[in-house]
Scaffold this active site. Structure first.
Site, PDB file in Angstrom:
ATOM      1  N   LYS A  64       0.816  -1.111   0.143  1.00  0.00           N
ATOM      2  CA  LYS A  64       0.097   0.017  -0.096  1.00  0.00           C
ATOM      3  C   LYS A  64       1.128   1.306  -0.034  1.00  0.00           C
ATOM      4  O   LYS A  64       0.648   2.263  -0.779  1.00  0.00           O
ATOM      5  CB  LYS A  64      -0.920   0.042   0.962  1.00  0.00           C
ATOM      6  CG  LYS A  64      -2.087  -1.192   1.027  1.00  0.00           C
ATOM      7  CD  LYS A  64      -2.787  -1.380   2.183  1.00  0.00           C
ATOM      8  CE  LYS A  64      -3.769  -2.445   2.093  1.00  0.00           C
ATOM      9  NZ  LYS A  64      -4.394  -3.178   3.178  1.00  0.00           N
TER      10      LYS A  64
ATOM     11  N   GLN B 104      -5.355  -2.408   9.206  1.00  0.00           N
ATOM     12  CA  GLN B 104      -5.141  -3.544   8.632  1.00  0.00           C
ATOM     13  C   GLN B 104      -5.773  -4.466   9.321  1.00  0.00           C
ATOM     14  O   GLN B 104      -5.571  -4.644  10.625  1.00  0.00           O
ATOM     15  CB  GLN B 104      -3.634  -3.605   8.300  1.00  0.00           C
ATOM     16  CG  GLN B 104      -3.259  -4.941   7.695  1.00  0.00           C
ATOM     17  CD  GLN B 104      -3.530  -5.062   6.319  1.00  0.00           C
ATOM     18  OE1 GLN B 104      -3.386  -3.932   5.552  1.00  0.00           O
ATOM     19  NE2 GLN B 104      -4.105  -6.138   5.800  1.00  0.00           N
TER      20      GLN B 104
ATOM     21  N   ASP C 296     -11.481   1.509   2.811  1.00  0.00           N
ATOM     22  CA  ASP C 296     -11.830   0.415   2.838  1.00  0.00           C
ATOM     23  C   ASP C 296     -13.421   0.046   2.143  1.00  0.00           C
ATOM     24  O   ASP C 296     -13.695  -1.016   1.914  1.00  0.00           O
ATOM     25  CB  ASP C 296     -11.561  -0.358   4.015  1.00  0.00           C
ATOM     26  CG  ASP C 296     -10.225  -1.321   3.805  1.00  0.00           C
ATOM     27  OD1 ASP C 296      -9.648  -1.548   2.916  1.00  0.00           O
ATOM     28  OD2 ASP C 296      -9.662  -1.559   5.271  1.00  0.00           O
TER      29      ASP C 296
END
Length: 283
Positions: free
Chosen positions: A52, A96, A119
């Site tokens: 990322k 995460q 997300d």
């Protein structure tokens, strides 16, 4: 002869489009910033976070990496998220997953400002998806829609079967396919006659979490097969939920593992962060 749907190439196209738009924003003094929080030292999560960071760098984003030890308390993590929520220079926040067992994932997801939920996991984002309002789309399902469209797969009017009902892939995937006017069936561990149901599919999307479970007995001749799974076998090779060698010869198009759905998730994350930046700056 089947065609490979090349996720590496298509994800690169999307990142290049994001990079171009980011350069245009820079002319207005605006630069996207993504904050990624990693709790603990899970090796797979560390790899994802590293990827990322690289994608942010490529697209011209700023990125903030917050690494917290395994023993971090839920309260400490929520406090860090609150700090990032209130920081106007941060446009997207990603925690995460998975988190250590002592931390409530749902509570953490709900604590992220929905305007920064890149997300697409916050209940507000999920609600917007379900009722067709604009908002952040869950990255993997949104990436699969891009894979299909950019590979000239007709979705409208087609029979689509989604195997798996997770909040991250199965459920949002089915809603996005409905939005594209497919006729959608969701299958799961309790589905009766799974092979017969799957064989109806013009587009079969597999997110079941079992290596090489789907063989040609599940697949209609000429179907498009999207494999969301990824597993490392004893010989260290990667494979998906679909037995590629068995299924590919009867498909019209199929995604490989690796190099299919995987690269799309990060590309769509970049797209979401750019979208959030534009909304927050009203451009």
């Amino acid at each position: 002869m089947y065609e490979i749907i090349d996720g590496k190439r298509i994800s690169q196209e999307i990142k290049d489009e994001v990079k171009q738009e980011t350069a245009e924003l820079a002319g207005k003094g605006i630069k996207p910033c993504l904050a990624v929080i990693l709790v603990g030292n899970d090796p797979a999560s560390q790899v994802y976070v590293g990827n990322k960071k690289k994608a942010c760098e490529y697209c011209g984003f700023d990125s903030i990496s917050v690494e917290m030890p395994e023993e971090t308390s839920e309260a400490e993590l929520l406090e860090k998220i609150k700090e990032l929520n209130e920081d106007d220079s941060v446009n997207g926040i990603l925690v995460q997953l998975p988190l250590p067992k002592h931390i409530n994932e749902d509570l953490v997801i709900e604590s992220i400002n929905p305007a920064k939920d890149v997300d697409g996991f916050h209940p507000v984002s999920v609600g917007n998806l379900l009722i067709g309002r604009p908002g952040f789309l869950s990255c993997t399902p949104a990436g699969i829609i891009e894979l299909l469209k950019r590979s000239d797969v007709e979705i409208a009017g087609k029979e689509c079967v989604v195997i798996g009902r997770s909040n991250i892939v199965g459920k949002p995937m089915s809603v996005l396919m409905l939005r594209e006017n497919a006729t959608v069936t969701i299958c799961h561990s309790r589905t009766k006659d799974l092979k017969e149901v799957c064989k109806r599919a013009d587009i079969l999307i597999v997110a079941i979490g079992k290596p090489k479970m789907i063989t040609k007995e599940y697949v209609k001749d000429g179907a498009v097969v999207i494999d969301v799974g990824i597993h490392r076998m004893e010989d260290k090779k990667l494979c998906g939920d679909v037995d590629f060698d068995d299924v590919a010869p009867i498909c019209s198009k199929i995604t490989p593992v690796p190099g299919g759905v995987g690269p799309m998730t990060i590309a769509m994350l970049m797209k979401n962060c750019l979208l959030g930046t534009k909304r927050q700056n009203e451009v």
